[in-house]
Enzyme design. Structure first.
Site, mmCIF file in Angstrom:
data_model
loop_
_atom_site.group_PDB
_atom_site.id
_atom_site.type_symbol
_atom_site.label_atom_id
_atom_site.label_comp_id
_atom_site.label_asym_id
_atom_site.label_seq_id
_atom_site.Cartn_x
_atom_site.Cartn_y
_atom_site.Cartn_z
ATOM 1 N N SER A 46 -1.693 0.099 12.921
ATOM 2 C CA SER A 46 -0.934 -0.231 14.083
ATOM 3 C C SER A 46 0.678 0.454 14.107
ATOM 4 O O SER A 46 1.168 0.682 14.737
ATOM 5 C CB SER A 46 -0.695 -1.577 14.351
ATOM 6 N N GLU A 47 1.278 0.358 12.724
ATOM 7 C CA GLU A 47 2.464 1.170 12.533
ATOM 8 C C GLU A 47 2.693 1.948 11.119
ATOM 9 O O GLU A 47 1.866 1.196 10.109
ATOM 10 C CB GLU A 47 3.811 0.088 12.862
ATOM 11 N N THR A 48 3.240 2.914 11.152
ATOM 12 C CA THR A 48 3.674 3.537 9.800
ATOM 13 C C THR A 48 5.310 3.502 9.652
ATOM 14 O O THR A 48 5.789 3.883 10.685
ATOM 15 C CB THR A 48 3.004 4.713 9.698
ATOM 16 N N GLU A 219 -3.242 -7.007 17.102
ATOM 17 C CA GLU A 219 -2.479 -6.814 15.775
ATOM 18 C C GLU A 219 -2.785 -8.204 15.018
ATOM 19 O O GLU A 219 -2.508 -9.067 15.739
ATOM 20 C CB GLU A 219 -1.056 -6.477 15.938
#
Length: 287
Positions: A46-48, A219
């Site tokens: 979902s995020e880096t 998420e």
């Protein structure tokens, strides 16, 4: 082609299980935004988070979903600082991170947990149950039973906080296309849906977070939204501490701790924290 090492960390895990995977790239100073976006897309979580040097804080962090850059990400912040401590790059203590949501404090406790400050809440538009319910596959009357407003709140990113009665959280049927369009229209990241748990429960509330407009259908742990929800529950019930469960419907249970501080009755600090655990390291190649 440039090889970039990406660490995958399970943020807000419970005794090393569950949590929400975030990618972390250290020493990212030489990467362009285009390269960062390419890396985040290839990593696919979902995020880096990309960690660079900062002139105004201990570190500068930027955050990319598979499709866009976002101003802040709670679980990727936790992952980045947990990793820095895990690799013995920094000791336990107090730090500041420079983000597009501002310069925010981060604390690493002696046992390795991470507590991060978020921006003070910004209270935005309220919405009717008739607007929101169809996108969640429920009747407007069900949301109305909760007796609480549907409101957009930001402690770094704008989420629409949606209350539903206890027992209905796992049965939502989300219209991702309609929600994505709605969030784009309202300039928000997603929906954070919660049910308050019975008083005897360890968890204050159970939550689900949907952000299809930024490439995240659902998420399993959302730090920024948890800060917003903590402020929402403080406004309506006076809570200063709350523990949230998220990810149950994804079989990735996560635990998010929140703590608010007041001075003279005025909210002065929003903190969200939890544990992390190493998942794996992978290599990504970019032009």
């Amino acid at each position: 082609m440039t090889r970039v090492d990406v660490y995958l960390i399970q943020a807000f895990s419970i005794s090393g299980q569950g949590g929400n995977l975030a990618g972390v790239v250290l020493q990212a100073d030489m990467l362009t935004d285009s390269q960062k976006q390419s890396i985040a897309k290839q990593v696919g979580v979902s995020e880096t988070a990309f960690v660079s040097q900062s002139d105004s804080a201990d570190f500068q962090l930027s955050f990319f979903t598979p499709t866009v850059e976002v101003d802040f990400c709670g679980h990727a912040t936790l992952s980045a600082f947990w990793l820095l401590r895990h690799l013995q790059c920094i000791p336990a203590g107090h730090y500041k991170q420079e983000t597009k949501a501002g310069i925010l404090a981060v604390e690493i406790t002696p046992n390795g947990d991470v507590l991060m400050n978020q921006s003070l809440p910004v209270w935005l538009a309220e919405f009717s149950a008739e607007e929101i319910a169809p996108m969640l596959g429920v009747q407007p009357a069900l949301i109305a039973q909760a007796g609480l407003p549907i409101q957009a709140v930001s402690t770094g990113l704008v989420d629409i906080i949606v209350p539903i009665p206890f027992g209905f959280l796992d049965s939502l049927v989300v219209d991702m296309e309609a929600m994505s369009h709605f969030c784009q229209q309202q300039h928000c990241v997603g929906f954070h849906v919660f049910e308050l748990n019975p008083p005897e429960s360890f968890y204050t509330a159970s939550c689900r977070n949907f952000a299809p407009a930024v490439g995240i259908p659902e998420e399993s742990a959302t730090g920024s939204s948890s800060g917003a929800l903590a402020c929402y529950l403080n406004r309506h019930f006076g809570y200063l501490q709350a523990v949230f469960e998220q990810g149950r419907a994804m079989n990735m249970p996560s635990c998010l701790l929140t703590q608010l501080s007041l001075e003279g009755g005025v909210l002065k600090q929003v903190q969200v924290g939890g544990e992390g655990v190493f998942n794996k390291r992978i290599s990504i190649y970019v032009d």
